[in-house]
Write a protein that holds these residues in place. Sequence first.
Motif, PDB file in Angstrom:
ATOM      1  N   GLN A   1       0.628  -1.314  -0.090  1.00 57.67           N
ATOM      2  CA  GLN A   1      -0.098   0.229  -0.063  1.00 57.67           C
ATOM      3  C   GLN A   1       1.105   0.944  -0.211  1.00 57.67           C
ATOM      4  N   ARG A   2       1.608   0.947   0.231  1.00 58.06           N
ATOM      5  CA  ARG A   2       3.142   2.527   0.464  1.00 58.06           C
ATOM      6  C   ARG A   2       4.187   2.106  -0.706  1.00 58.06           C
ATOM      7  N   MET A   3       3.545   1.394  -1.463  1.00 58.34           N
ATOM      8  CA  MET A   3       4.719   1.731  -3.102  1.00 58.34           C
ATOM      9  C   MET A   3       3.627   1.520  -4.074  1.00 58.34           C
ATOM     10  N   THR A   4       4.148   2.438  -5.638  1.00 60.89           N
ATOM     11  CA  THR A   4       3.303   2.744  -6.193  1.00 60.89           C
ATOM     12  C   THR A   4       3.545   1.853  -7.994  1.00 60.89           C
ATOM     13  N   PRO A   5       2.765   1.581  -7.933  1.00 62.03           N
ATOM     14  CA  PRO A   5       2.486   1.024  -9.059  1.00 62.03           C
ATOM     15  C   PRO A   5       2.763   1.240 -10.677  1.00 62.03           C
ATOM     16  N   GLN A   6       4.154   0.755 -11.544  1.00 61.25           N
ATOM     17  CA  GLN A   6       4.724   1.322 -11.635  1.00 61.25           C
ATOM     18  C   GLN A   6       5.447   0.676 -13.349  1.00 61.25           C
ATOM     19  N   PRO A   7       5.058   0.787 -14.298  1.00 64.55           N
ATOM     20  CA  PRO A   7       4.726  -0.304 -14.960  1.00 64.55           C
ATOM     21  C   PRO A   7       6.586  -0.960 -15.481  1.00 64.55           C
ATOM     22  N   TYR A   8       7.285  -1.686 -15.744  1.00 61.41           N
ATOM     23  CA  TYR A   8       8.583  -1.872 -15.547  1.00 61.41           C
ATOM     24  C   TYR A   8       8.536  -2.660 -17.177  1.00 61.41           C
ATOM     25  N   TRP A   9       8.501  -1.916 -18.532  1.00 65.03           N
ATOM     26  CA  TRP A   9       8.701  -2.355 -20.226  1.00 65.03           C
ATOM     27  C   TRP A   9       9.521  -3.461 -20.196  1.00 65.03           C
ATOM     28  N   PRO A  10      10.590  -3.024 -19.919  1.00 67.65           N
ATOM     29  CA  PRO A  10      12.127  -3.943 -19.930  1.00 67.65           C
ATOM     30  C   PRO A  10      11.632  -5.415 -19.611  1.00 67.65           C
ATOM     31  N   GLY A  11      10.500  -5.934 -18.664  1.00 66.66           N
ATOM     32  CA  GLY A  11       9.933  -7.166 -17.799  1.00 66.66           C
ATOM     33  C   GLY A  11       9.554  -7.733 -19.361  1.00 66.66           C
ATOM     34  N   LEU A  12       9.155  -7.384 -19.742  1.00 65.43           N
ATOM     35  CA  LEU A  12       8.178  -7.617 -21.296  1.00 65.43           C
ATOM     36  C   LEU A  12       9.432  -9.501 -21.462  1.00 65.43           C
TER      37      LEU A  12
ATOM     38  N   PHE B   1       5.303 -21.937 -17.326  1.00 58.01           N
ATOM     39  CA  PHE B   1       3.527 -21.195 -17.438  1.00 58.01           C
ATOM     40  C   PHE B   1       3.361 -20.847 -15.331  1.00 58.01           C
ATOM     41  N   VAL B   2       4.430 -21.161 -14.655  1.00 60.12           N
ATOM     42  CA  VAL B   2       4.236 -20.858 -13.307  1.00 60.12           C
ATOM     43  C   VAL B   2       4.954 -19.178 -13.145  1.00 60.12           C
ATOM     44  N   ALA B   3       6.000 -19.310 -13.789  1.00 59.24           N
ATOM     45  CA  ALA B   3       6.928 -18.319 -14.210  1.00 59.24           C
ATOM     46  C   ALA B   3       6.491 -17.001 -15.096  1.00 59.24           C
ATOM     47  N   MET B   4       5.515 -17.445 -15.519  1.00 59.46           N
ATOM     48  CA  MET B   4       4.546 -15.915 -16.257  1.00 59.46           C
ATOM     49  C   MET B   4       4.073 -15.151 -14.982  1.00 59.46           C
ATOM     50  N   ILE B   5       3.840 -15.177 -13.937  1.00 57.41           N
ATOM     51  CA  ILE B   5       2.582 -14.789 -12.990  1.00 57.41           C
ATOM     52  C   ILE B   5       4.059 -13.604 -12.517  1.00 57.41           C
ATOM     53  N   PRO B   6       5.353 -14.024 -11.860  1.00 57.87           N
ATOM     54  CA  PRO B   6       5.953 -12.942 -11.692  1.00 57.87           C
ATOM     55  C   PRO B   6       6.463 -12.041 -12.742  1.00 57.87           C
ATOM     56  N   ALA B   7       6.477 -12.609 -13.608  1.00 54.24           N
ATOM     57  CA  ALA B   7       6.705 -12.031 -15.294  1.00 54.24           C
ATOM     58  C   ALA B   7       6.083 -10.791 -15.472  1.00 54.24           C
ATOM     59  N   ILE B   8       4.710 -11.466 -15.420  1.00 52.48           N
ATOM     60  CA  ILE B   8       3.853 -10.671 -15.082  1.00 52.48           C
ATOM     61  C   ILE B   8       3.282  -9.118 -14.103  1.00 52.48           C
ATOM     62  N   VAL B   9       3.970 -10.008 -13.398  1.00 53.82           N
ATOM     63  CA  VAL B   9       3.743  -8.935 -11.984  1.00 53.82           C
ATOM     64  C   VAL B   9       4.555  -7.610 -12.373  1.00 53.82           C
ATOM     65  N   ILE B  10       5.919  -8.141 -13.000  1.00 54.92           N
ATOM     66  CA  ILE B  10       7.511  -6.985 -12.887  1.00 54.92           C
ATOM     67  C   ILE B  10       6.701  -6.072 -14.125  1.00 54.92           C
ATOM     68  N   VAL B  11       5.826  -6.378 -15.478  1.00 55.00           N
ATOM     69  CA  VAL B  11       6.057  -6.084 -16.575  1.00 55.00           C
ATOM     70  C   VAL B  11       4.201  -4.542 -16.002  1.00 55.00           C
ATOM     71  N   VAL B  12       4.074  -5.292 -15.494  1.00 54.40           N
ATOM     72  CA  VAL B  12       2.342  -4.531 -14.816  1.00 54.40           C
ATOM     73  C   VAL B  12       2.582  -3.753 -13.947  1.00 54.40           C
ATOM     74  N   LEU B  13       2.831  -3.897 -12.808  1.00 57.98           N
ATOM     75  CA  LEU B  13       2.812  -3.314 -11.677  1.00 57.98           C
ATOM     76  C   LEU B  13       4.492  -2.994 -11.212  1.00 57.98           C
ATOM     77  N   GLY B  14       5.654  -3.872 -11.386  1.00 59.28           N
ATOM     78  CA  GLY B  14       7.032  -2.820 -11.493  1.00 59.28           C
ATOM     79  C   GLY B  14       7.928  -3.495 -10.426  1.00 59.28           C
ATOM     80  N   TRP B  15       9.364  -3.116 -10.646  1.00 60.64           N
ATOM     81  CA  TRP B  15       9.874  -4.457 -10.094  1.00 60.64           C
ATOM     82  C   TRP B  15       9.666  -3.718  -8.799  1.00 60.64           C
ATOM     83  N   GLN B  16       9.583  -2.906  -8.727  1.00 58.05           N
ATOM     84  CA  GLN B  16      10.035  -2.881  -6.823  1.00 58.05           C
ATOM     85  C   GLN B  16       8.544  -3.817  -6.771  1.00 58.05           C
ATOM     86  N   ILE B  17       7.210  -3.507  -6.929  1.00 60.24           N
ATOM     87  CA  ILE B  17       6.383  -4.003  -5.838  1.00 60.24           C
ATOM     88  C   ILE B  17       7.201  -6.001  -5.894  1.00 60.24           C
TER      89      ILE B  17
END
Length: 505
Positions: free
Chosen positions: A67-78, A104-120
């Motif tokens: 809740q104290r972090m800001t979602p920021q898409p991280y394009w290199p995560g693609l 397949f399962v590893a795609m989930i953390p990769a999606i989190v990186i792309v959409v929410l950012g590497w910090q989250i």
Amino acid sequence: MTATSTPPLPYPALLAILVVLLAPFLIYFSTAQSIVSVWNQSETFAHGYIILPISLWLIWKRKAVIQRMTPQPYWPGLFALAACGFGWLLAELGDVQVVRQYMFVAMIPAIVIVVLGWQIAWALAFPLFFLLLAVPFGEIFIAPLIDFTADFTVIALQFTGIPVLRDGSSFSIPSGNWSVVEACSGVRYLISSITLGCLYAYLTYHSTWRRVWFILASIIVPIIANGLRAYMIVMLGHLSGMKLAVGVDHLIYGWIFFGIVMFFMFWLGSFWRDDQDRADDIPAALTSHSPASTSRLASASLVAILCLALWPAYAAYVSQLNLNQTAIHIDDLSVSWKESSPVTTWRPSFLPGSAVLDKSYLDGTQAVGVLINYYRNQNRDSAVISTLNEMVQDHDRNWLRTHSETHTVKLDGQSLTVRETYIKGSTESLLVWDWYWIDGQFTANKYVGKVLQTKAKFFLQGDDAASILIYAPYAEKPDEARKAMQQFMQAHVSSITKTLQANKK
């Protein structure tokens, strides 16, 4: 300085995030289904059902941090997401189920990186990593665990003063005969221990090294404990005149012993606990940006979904082009030896192929059996390399596979590497050589075979392959069978190669 919560995301942004997180389960439904299917079929991996709920609970425990972090898409995560998709594609073409499931399962953390950012993603690293434990992996360790358990038990018995006569994973002592089979390998204990160990280390320790050491202990301890369990079971049977621990009760004793060992390990681990609140260790810099706009989050979600959908579409395209409908004629194999009646009633338990050659041949007094399974347009029910392809099934009471090893056959100055397997029946013994023909090459290595199969399909060269078995009985020494098979291969390896190549064209 005290960090404050970021403003809540608008509902459209939350909906976009929810859709992209659910997308892999829809796009790769068959892969997700295969994971659940293994959970249903094998008690060893039944714990998979609780992995996702535990991971969600761990994420919920970190809600104050998020809740104290800001979602920021991280394009290199693609790049990470594309790597997972490409890995899935190769595993799909090579029909390597466990790699397909991991990707397949590893795609989930990769999606989190792309959409929410590497910090989250980093803040949720362990809950996301924990999802990988849902993949039913561990069968590769069964054979070495069987060998270790047999070695440990035999050495312990000899140290106790009990004479042991060993033959592979089976051994005899004065009171009776024992065999270390898959159920005795301890793979269930090992997988359970690793899962519990990872969770316990994360919740109990803050130090990285303490976590690492405890996870290592959760790997080593159950392996040794299973050896002690097997020794204990054999001793119970020996001392009771083969009345105790010779049936289902030895499984019960095993789980009780494992429970005691795990309790003792966790109890010792509690003395070094250093858990603390991790909600206060997020730098203020990570909360200094405004949340990404709804349009940015939606764009990142859409691009991630397109990246996810690319690989199954290409896999379907490649598979369609690789289909081969021509007739198969492996009965055309030219053999100079005389065809004879079957040399044995033993047959391996293999998935059915597109064509089969199952014959026995005789040259003087030397008898050899030949079994060639030719596979084309392979799928999960018909594959040249599969964990379901077994020389002898565990529940087979007529035959026992004692052990296997790699063997090199010299043929006119050339070398052919095969797997040499010893099989025993109630009245006869067999020596078996087996190897694969994949992408026009011979190999006895399953992993090399999968690479060759993937390469052939990826470059649109079809998936024609064959498993080749040559076997012969022997009375006392396996050299008798080895000599007969050597002579047969010397005379016919060229004919076998030409017949297989002719069918691939």
